[in-house]
Write a protein that holds these residues in place. Structure first.
Motif, short mmCIF file in Angstrom:
data_model
loop_
_atom_site.label_atom_id
_atom_site.label_comp_id
_atom_site.label_asym_id
_atom_site.label_seq_id
_atom_site.Cartn_x
_atom_site.Cartn_y
_atom_site.Cartn_z
N GLY A 49 0.73 -1.23 0.06
CA GLY A 49 -0.03 0.08 0.00
C GLY A 49 0.68 1.24 0.07
O GLY A 49 2.06 1.27 -0.09
N TYR A 50 0.25 2.38 0.33
CA TYR A 50 0.81 3.75 0.12
C TYR A 50 0.90 4.28 1.47
O TYR A 50 0.29 3.95 2.58
CB TYR A 50 -0.18 4.75 -0.59
N ASN A 51 1.68 5.39 1.47
CA ASN A 51 2.12 5.80 2.88
C ASN A 51 0.70 6.95 3.34
O ASN A 51 -0.13 7.06 2.37
CB ASN A 51 3.08 6.72 3.16
N MET A 55 -1.82 8.56 0.13
CA MET A 55 -3.56 8.15 0.46
C MET A 55 -4.42 9.43 0.60
O MET A 55 -5.29 9.33 -0.02
CB MET A 55 -3.80 6.98 1.53
N HIS A 56 -3.72 10.51 1.27
CA HIS A 56 -4.52 11.52 1.36
C HIS A 56 -4.52 12.34 0.10
O HIS A 56 -5.74 12.74 -0.30
CB HIS A 56 -3.76 12.43 2.36
N VAL A 57 -3.32 12.52 -0.62
CA VAL A 57 -3.42 12.90 -2.18
C VAL A 57 -4.38 12.23 -3.04
O VAL A 57 -4.99 12.98 -3.64
CB VAL A 57 -2.02 13.24 -2.61
N ILE A 58 -4.20 11.01 -2.99
CA ILE A 58 -5.23 10.08 -3.67
C ILE A 58 -6.85 10.45 -3.60
O ILE A 58 -7.50 10.67 -4.42
CB ILE A 58 -4.91 8.71 -3.76
N ARG A 59 -6.95 10.56 -2.19
CA ARG A 59 -8.55 10.69 -1.91
C ARG A 59 -9.02 12.20 -2.26
O ARG A 59 -9.89 12.46 -2.70
CB ARG A 59 -8.42 10.57 -0.35
N GLU A 60 -8.01 13.13 -2.00
CA GLU A 60 -8.30 14.65 -2.09
C GLU A 60 -8.39 14.75 -3.75
O GLU A 60 -9.37 15.38 -4.20
CB GLU A 60 -7.42 15.46 -1.61
N ALA A 61 -7.63 13.96 -4.69
CA ALA A 61 -7.59 14.24 -6.10
C ALA A 61 -9.02 13.53 -6.51
O ALA A 61 -9.58 14.10 -7.46
CB ALA A 61 -6.35 13.59 -6.74
N SER A 62 -9.27 12.49 -5.99
CA SER A 62 -10.78 11.71 -6.62
C SER A 62 -11.89 12.62 -6.31
O SER A 62 -12.88 12.08 -6.64
CB SER A 62 -10.65 10.47 -6.18
N ASN A 63 -11.75 13.23 -5.13
CA ASN A 63 -12.94 13.99 -4.96
C ASN A 63 -12.92 15.58 -5.28
O ASN A 63 -13.88 16.28 -5.03
CB ASN A 63 -13.04 14.06 -3.20
#
Length: 82
Positions: A49-51, A55-63
């Motif tokens: 997985g990711y650090n 994960m925060h950046v991925i969630r932020e980008a997908s929203n």
């Protein structure tokens, strides 16, 4: 020392050991000697997985409603004016 190993795994690796001319005991001893020589395992053990930041950046980008999607790298670089 004893270890419980699933029968499928045991059968699979014993075929490999046989091709290498080793018994399971010899292969285990080789592994243990290498651990002793290197003072640790010969491979890294990590959680997949990711650090947290990634994960925060991925969630932020997908929203993100303003998220731009490009068909290829050329379009992306053109948008960046590179």
């Amino acid at each position: 020392m004893s270890a419980r190993v699933k029968p499928e795994l045991k059968a699979s690796v014993e075929k490999i050991f046989d091709e290498l001319g080793l018994t399971s005991s010899e292969a285990i001893i080789l592994f243990l000697k290498q651990v002793e020589l290197h003072l640790g395992l010969l491979f890294s053990i990590r959680l997949p997985g990711y650090n947290t930041h990634t994960m925060h950046v991925i969630r932020e980008a997908s929203n993100d409603d303003d998220l731009q999607i490009f068909d290829n790298a050329d379009e992306f670089f053109k948008d960046l004016e590179i």
